[in-house]
Design a protein around this motif. Structure first.
Motif, PDB file in Angstrom:
ATOM      1  N   ALA A   9     -20.353   3.332 -27.383  1.00  0.00           N
ATOM      2  CA  ALA A   9     -20.058   4.315 -26.343  1.00  0.00           C
ATOM      3  C   ALA A   9     -18.612   4.740 -26.440  1.00  0.00           C
ATOM      4  N   PRO A  10     -18.348   6.067 -26.461  1.00  0.00           N
ATOM      5  CA  PRO A  10     -16.986   6.545 -26.583  1.00  0.00           C
ATOM      6  C   PRO A  10     -16.261   6.598 -25.252  1.00  0.00           C
ATOM      7  N   VAL A  11     -16.846   6.051 -24.201  1.00  0.00           N
ATOM      8  CA  VAL A  11     -16.184   5.985 -22.907  1.00  0.00           C
ATOM      9  C   VAL A  11     -16.182   4.542 -22.472  1.00  0.00           C
ATOM     10  N   ARG A  12     -15.309   4.223 -21.530  1.00  0.00           N
ATOM     11  CA  ARG A  12     -15.220   2.848 -21.067  1.00  0.00           C
ATOM     12  C   ARG A  12     -16.531   2.428 -20.432  1.00  0.00           C
ATOM     13  N   ARG A  13     -16.867   1.157 -20.503  1.00  0.00           N
ATOM     14  CA  ARG A  13     -18.185   0.669 -20.115  1.00  0.00           C
ATOM     15  C   ARG A  13     -18.282   0.372 -18.618  1.00  0.00           C
ATOM     16  N   THR A  14     -17.299   0.794 -17.831  1.00  0.00           N
ATOM     17  CA  THR A  14     -17.361   0.510 -16.400  1.00  0.00           C
ATOM     18  C   THR A  14     -18.511   1.247 -15.733  1.00  0.00           C
ATOM     19  N   ALA A  15     -19.000   2.330 -16.367  1.00  0.00           N
ATOM     20  CA  ALA A  15     -20.121   3.068 -15.782  1.00  0.00           C
ATOM     21  C   ALA A  15     -21.441   2.647 -16.381  1.00  0.00           C
ATOM     22  N   HIS A  16     -21.421   1.681 -17.313  1.00  0.00           N
ATOM     23  CA  HIS A  16     -22.639   1.276 -18.015  1.00  0.00           C
ATOM     24  C   HIS A  16     -23.670   0.740 -17.025  1.00  0.00           C
ATOM     25  N   GLY A  17     -24.876   1.283 -17.114  1.00  0.00           N
ATOM     26  CA  GLY A  17     -25.961   0.777 -16.285  1.00  0.00           C
ATOM     27  C   GLY A  17     -25.873   1.153 -14.818  1.00  0.00           C
ATOM     28  N   SER A  18     -24.967   2.049 -14.445  1.00  0.00           N
ATOM     29  CA  SER A  18     -24.790   2.399 -13.042  1.00  0.00           C
ATOM     30  C   SER A  18     -25.920   3.301 -12.558  1.00  0.00           C
ATOM     31  N   ALA A  19     -26.607   2.878 -11.515  1.00  0.00           N
ATOM     32  CA  ALA A  19     -27.677   3.692 -10.936  1.00  0.00           C
ATOM     33  C   ALA A  19     -27.105   4.983 -10.343  1.00  0.00           C
ATOM     34  N   ALA A  20     -25.889   4.910  -9.804  1.00  0.00           N
ATOM     35  CA  ALA A  20     -25.281   6.097  -9.210  1.00  0.00           C
ATOM     36  C   ALA A  20     -24.970   7.147 -10.275  1.00  0.00           C
ATOM     37  N   VAL A  21     -24.477   6.701 -11.437  1.00  0.00           N
ATOM     38  CA  VAL A  21     -24.190   7.638 -12.528  1.00  0.00           C
ATOM     39  C   VAL A  21     -25.489   8.278 -13.014  1.00  0.00           C
ATOM     40  N   LEU A  22     -26.529   7.467 -13.166  1.00  0.00           N
ATOM     41  CA  LEU A  22     -27.812   8.013 -13.609  1.00  0.00           C
ATOM     42  C   LEU A  22     -28.345   9.025 -12.595  1.00  0.00           C
ATOM     43  N   LEU A 195     -17.039   8.519 -10.474  1.00  0.00           N
ATOM     44  CA  LEU A 195     -17.831   7.430 -11.045  1.00  0.00           C
ATOM     45  C   LEU A 195     -17.871   7.377 -12.567  1.00  0.00           C
ATOM     46  N   ILE A 196     -17.670   8.502 -13.245  1.00  0.00           N
ATOM     47  CA  ILE A 196     -17.754   8.498 -14.706  1.00  0.00           C
ATOM     48  C   ILE A 196     -16.345   8.457 -15.283  1.00  0.00           C
ATOM     49  N   PRO A 197     -16.041   7.452 -16.110  1.00  0.00           N
ATOM     50  CA  PRO A 197     -14.687   7.325 -16.657  1.00  0.00           C
ATOM     51  C   PRO A 197     -14.299   8.539 -17.483  1.00  0.00           C
ATOM     52  N   ALA A 198     -13.013   8.852 -17.464  1.00  0.00           N
ATOM     53  CA  ALA A 198     -12.507  10.001 -18.212  1.00  0.00           C
ATOM     54  C   ALA A 198     -12.662   9.768 -19.707  1.00  0.00           C
ATOM     55  N   ASP A 199     -12.854  10.869 -20.457  1.00  0.00           N
ATOM     56  CA  ASP A 199     -12.883  10.780 -21.910  1.00  0.00           C
ATOM     57  C   ASP A 199     -11.496  10.394 -22.414  1.00  0.00           C
ATOM     58  N   GLY A 200     -11.474   9.715 -23.538  1.00  0.00           N
ATOM     59  CA  GLY A 200     -10.199   9.400 -24.151  1.00  0.00           C
ATOM     60  C   GLY A 200      -9.579  10.633 -24.777  1.00  0.00           C
ATOM     61  N   ARG A 201      -8.379  10.496 -25.281  1.00  0.00           N
ATOM     62  CA  ARG A 201      -7.717  11.607 -25.960  1.00  0.00           C
ATOM     63  C   ARG A 201      -8.541  12.022 -27.162  1.00  0.00           C
ATOM     64  N   GLN A 202      -8.619  13.326 -27.397  1.00  0.00           N
ATOM     65  CA  GLN A 202      -9.436  13.824 -28.491  1.00  0.00           C
ATOM     66  C   GLN A 202      -8.955  13.254 -29.820  1.00  0.00           C
ATOM     67  N   ASP A 203      -9.894  12.716 -30.592  1.00  0.00           N
ATOM     68  CA  ASP A 203      -9.611  12.167 -31.912  1.00  0.00           C
ATOM     69  C   ASP A 203      -9.754  13.286 -32.939  1.00  0.00           C
ATOM     70  N   GLN A 204      -8.638  13.677 -33.569  1.00  0.00           N
ATOM     71  CA  GLN A 204      -8.676  14.793 -34.498  1.00  0.00           C
ATOM     72  C   GLN A 204      -9.570  14.517 -35.707  1.00  0.00           C
ATOM     73  N   SER A 205      -9.836  13.235 -35.977  1.00  0.00           N
ATOM     74  CA  SER A 205     -10.686  12.901 -37.120  1.00  0.00           C
ATOM     75  C   SER A 205     -12.137  13.319 -36.896  1.00  0.00           C
ATOM     76  N   ARG A 206     -12.509  13.558 -35.630  1.00  0.00           N
ATOM     77  CA  ARG A 206     -13.871  14.013 -35.361  1.00  0.00           C
ATOM     78  C   ARG A 206     -14.103  15.417 -35.891  1.00  0.00           C
ATOM     79  N   GLY A 207     -13.047  16.166 -36.115  1.00  0.00           N
ATOM     80  CA  GLY A 207     -13.169  17.517 -36.613  1.00  0.00           C
ATOM     81  C   GLY A 207     -13.088  18.548 -35.500  1.00  0.00           C
ATOM     82  N   ARG A 208     -13.325  19.778 -35.887  1.00  0.00           N
ATOM     83  CA  ARG A 208     -13.293  20.893 -34.951  1.00  0.00           C
ATOM     84  C   ARG A 208     -14.633  21.603 -34.950  1.00  0.00           C
ATOM     85  N   LEU A 209     -14.833  22.391 -33.920  1.00  0.00           N
ATOM     86  CA  LEU A 209     -16.094  23.110 -33.794  1.00  0.00           C
ATOM     87  C   LEU A 209     -16.196  24.171 -34.880  1.00  0.00           C
TER      88      LEU A 209
END
Length: 468
Positions: A9-22, A195-209
């Motif tokens: 998961a590319p986001v922190r796991r604090t929201a993992h399995g959360s019924a509220a997030v789902l 409830l949903i953790p923020a995305d991390g800083r964009q990783d330039q290695s992922r590429g561009r659109l």
């Protein structure tokens, strides 16, 4: 990779399995799908307000569905590259803003443009939500249950869109449904931020659109959806075939560009996953039969059995209820049975149910014959949809979850348009009376479902059991 293997998961796991997030993600899905059907109930009032013909007014519906289908793949890739939470929030903001414009529209043209923008916002929202589910629920049985709930809310949206749209249009006016959109989205945005953790800083290695690829596939899918819409109403429609040719050219250009692009919209490794490719083919066949047969069944009940439009809607209520509850059961069955076995069971039910519908004729009893067939059909669809969706997502890497989900949803939209065009053409050209045409359409739909079943047998590799 199998359904039993985890996805990073590319986001922190604090929201993992959360019924509220789902609940947030599922509500967003239901709202987006509701807007495909609810507007149908507002069309008569819109026609009076703008003195518009049915042909012009149909674009209020078509603009949303066409852009939704055409924009899904680009939206999914963008969500993977730039952050799924960011994409979810952007999609919601665009959806709410466009809803506000429709609410305040003083002309049909403005409403149609706003509905197109609303469809783009819905595509981004659904793609990002699916990507978040694939990332946050990265283990079984949680993932299967989450995807089952997500799929069920699509059924809820379609079923209750007509109910909510009719209630609002018939009481406080059609504009109220778009005002409700804004209020619901504001609440959802607050939930996402909390409830949903923020995305991390964009990783330039992922590429561009891949902008050229994005333009080619979006325009190609838009043209294809438009052509299928035209041909579904008239197989001899010249402009429809011309647009279809343009669509084929654009999509062929997209395929060629992907082979030479430095950072293609769809990474080459994605196409090398046989389970994903097979799941997309199954999605096309599955939805082609389903959407087409809904169209034929509605005509059969009214034109042959003499049902009124209201009685036809009531007759289809078991599909709405089953489409809400049965995907939840499928989500719980996948970890125990496996995606391949469940898909085979579901497609066997669909094939049998579609074939049986060809036997319905004048005097057929609804409770004894038609209702059991409808139950078999909705069991088949639900027990195919969820494992096929899981299969499409399970083979994707951690940075491709939203793209894989978007590809699956795009396959569904293409299949629905293709099925409507093919089965309506078969019914109209089969020869004989009206009933003979309908029966030919149902048998053709059964053949399409059988093709999906054979695709599963040949192309879906059985995953390891979670505890095996």
């Amino acid at each position: 990779m199998t359904t039993s293997e985890s996805v990073a998961a590319p986001v922190r796991r604090t929201a993992h399995g959360s019924a509220a997030v789902l609940a947030i993600l599922c509500t967003a899905q239901a709202l987006d799908i509701m807007n495909l059907s609810s507007v149908n109930m507002a069309l008569p009032a819109m026609a009076r307000d703008w003195d518009a013909s049915p042909e012009r007014l149909s674009w209020v519906v078509s603009a949303y569905s066409l852009v939704f289908a055409g924009f899904l793949m680009v939206a999914g890739r963008a969500a993977d590259l730039y952050g799924r939470r960011r994409a979810l929030l952007c999609g919601m903001v665009v959806f709410a803003g466009a809803s506000a414009v429709v609410w305040a529209s003083t002309s049909l043209v403005l409403a149609v443009v706003a509905r197109a923008v609303q469809g783009a916002g819905a595509a981004v929202t659904v793609s990002a939500a699916l990507g978040l589910i694939g990332a946050l629920w990265d283990e079984e049985p949680g993932r299967s249950r989450a995807l089952g709930a997500f799929g069920a809310m699509g059924g809820v949206g379609l079923a209750f869109g007509l109910v909510v749209g009719g209630a609002l249009a018939g009481s406080v006016g059609w504009r109220a449904m778009f005002a409700v959109n804004v209020l619901v989205v504001v609440a959802l945005i607050a939930g996402v931020l909390a409830l949903i953790p923020a995305d991390g800083r964009q990783d330039q290695s992922r590429g561009r659109l891949d902008l050229p690829g994005a333009a080619l596939v979006t325009l190609g899918l838009l043209a294809l959806s438009f052509a299928l819409t035209r041909l579904g109403g008239n197989a001899a429609d010249g402009p429809g075939w011309a647009v279809a040719a343009v669509a084929v050219a654009l999509l062929a250009g997209f395929a060629l560009w992907q082979r030479r692009a430095a950072q293609p919209l769809v990474p080459p490794a994605v196409w090398k996953r046989p389970n994903l490719s097979a799941a997309l083919v199954v999605a096309v066949f599955m939805y082609a039969g389903w959407v087409g047969v809904n169209y034929l069944a509605a005509l059969l009940l009214q034109n042959v059995l003499g049902f009124t439009p209201l009685a036809t809607g009531v007759a289809f209520l078991p599909l709405a209820v089953g489409g809400t509850l049965l995907p939840l059961a499928a989500g719980r069955l996948v970890p125990r049975v496996g995606v391949r076995r469940l898909m085979l069971f579901g497609l066997a039910c669909s094939t049998v149910g579609l074939a049986l519908f060809s036997l319905v004729g004048p005097g057929t009893n609804y409770w004894v014959v038609i209702l059991p067939i409808l139950v078999v059909l909705i069991v088949g669809l639900s027990q195919t949809f969820v494992p096929a969706n899981i299969t499409a997502l399970s083979g994707a890497g951690p940075e491709e979850q939203a793209l894989a989900g978007a590809m699956f949803n795009t396959a569904l939209q293409i299949g629905g348009g293709l099925g409507l065009a093919v089965l309506s053409t078969v019914a109209a050209t089969a020869g004989g009376d009206v009933l003979a045409g309908y029966r030919a359409g149902f048998l053709t739909a059964a053949g399409i479902s059988l093709a999906a079943l054979l695709t599963v047998l040949a192309g879906i590799r059985a995953p390891r059991r979670p505890n095996g």
